[in-house]
Design an enzyme around this catalytic site. Sequence first.
Site, PDB file in Angstrom:
ATOM      1  N   HIS A   1       0.865  -1.181   0.000  1.00 49.16           N
ATOM      2  CA  HIS A   1       0.000   0.000   0.000  1.00 49.16           C
ATOM      3  C   HIS A   1       0.903   1.233   0.000  1.00 49.16           C
ATOM      4  CE1 HIS A   1      -3.489  -2.521   1.233  1.00 49.16           C
ATOM      5  NE2 HIS A   1      -2.566  -3.190   1.893  1.00 49.16           N
TER       6      HIS A   1
ATOM      7  N   ASP B   1       2.485  -6.829   2.960  1.00 50.89           N
ATOM      8  CA  ASP B   1       1.310  -6.013   3.293  1.00 50.89           C
ATOM      9  C   ASP B   1       1.773  -4.675   3.869  1.00 50.89           C
ATOM     10  OD1 ASP B   1      -1.281  -5.150   3.638  1.00 50.89           O
ATOM     11  OD2 ASP B   1      -1.724  -6.449   5.353  1.00 50.89           O
TER      12      ASP B   1
ATOM     13  N   PHE C   1      -4.980  -0.095  11.573  1.00 55.27           N
ATOM     14  CA  PHE C   1      -4.484  -1.445  11.316  1.00 55.27           C
ATOM     15  C   PHE C   1      -3.344  -1.414  10.301  1.00 55.27           C
ATOM     16  CE2 PHE C   1      -8.890  -2.302  12.678  1.00 55.27           C
ATOM     17  CZ  PHE C   1      -8.665  -3.271  13.654  1.00 55.27           C
TER      18      PHE C   1
END
Length: 439
Positions: free
Chosen positions: A67, A321, A339
Amino acid sequence: MSTLFLNARLLNPAENLDTVGSIKIGDDGLIEAVATGGESIPAKAEDNVIDLAGKVLAPGLFDMHCHFREPGQEYKETLETGSAAAVAGGFTGVALMPNTRPVIDSPLGVAYIRHHSAGLPIDLEVIGAMTVESRGEALAPYGKYASYSVKAVSDDGTAIQSSQIMRLAIEYAANFDLLLIQHAEDKHLTAGGIMNDGAVSAMLGLKGIPEVAEPIMIARDLQLIAWLKKHKLNGAVAEPRYHVAHISTAESVALVRKAKAAGLKVTCEVTPHHFTLTEHDLSSSIEKGNFIMKPPLASVENRDALIEGLRDGTIDAIATDHAPHAKHEKECPPDQAAFGIIGLETSLGLTITELVDKGVITLSQAIELLSTNPRRIMGLETILFRAGRKANLTIIDPDCEWIVSESDFGSKSRNTPFMGRKLKGRALGIYHNSKLIMR
């Protein structure tokens, strides 16, 4: 100017190559010569000669789950700073999840990323959203994705809850040969949860996330795929390719193992934090915000099942991630923390420290998990160490011991639970797009 790497351990699982040798690369970025078995490559006076004795030359690492927050949340990360984080970790390419603001759910969003990433030192693969705005209500334009050479779709962070919408996603993705990447989470079970549900969450007074929320979704999807394969597809469309993101429980690993044995095209990835940490690390930490992620850190038994899945080959890839957050979003009470954690800079070191050094996997298998397999799963070109092929390399010192510190990060954010941790194994640089970038 040509670049000549001498005396390196050439390690490329795609070619079953593991030997000491040398590689010469022309100024056009193409491999000119590869020497092994005692052969040598003569150096010219103008060559940039680098002796890599004791070091490893591997195919460029690829992270299939990142991301970079652009567009919309550039205060956390940008395409430029995310790429810097990747280079620091030894990655020459990453795949970007579509949950930006706005969501990447159209060719316009894909074009935005490609335009703004031109000239960056790594390759950025764009993953399109499965559904419009990742709401799980209507499919995104898969046909247009395919025409823009998008390789995969995902509603990462907001798994499709409707079985009917998921059925359609599976069928349409198969028609356009798109990989389905599933963030497996039953939102009805996880709503309001902060960490793994159990004795530790009860002790801390934090609402738990039941571990069954992940395998329930995987089981549903695999049932749909098996049913469609048997009753619906009949050779009319390609067989679905299904990939489980950040797998975290023993039951999930067992489901994937069973699906593979049944002949389904199923793959999965695990993050370094899930094969390294457990819920007990959260309970013992003062800065708990950096231990809050989805899926949550689980029990020791689940962590051990992930390690066994890596050992026996059930788990196909290691992905970070990489999820940057600003300081104020993590340095807060755990029930208010965002998160996710960053992971590009520490992935290789954790893999070597926790898996290779402990005898779970070999270094060659680590490269498979960090480079060869992610590229294969995404449908990307295999990197080969052969004359005439584009040089795409990561330079690794597998014996380098280092302490994770703020100066090691290229990311705009610092939300890692591994600050101050001693690791073994580090990327020294990359060669990609005709450029050598050394640490």
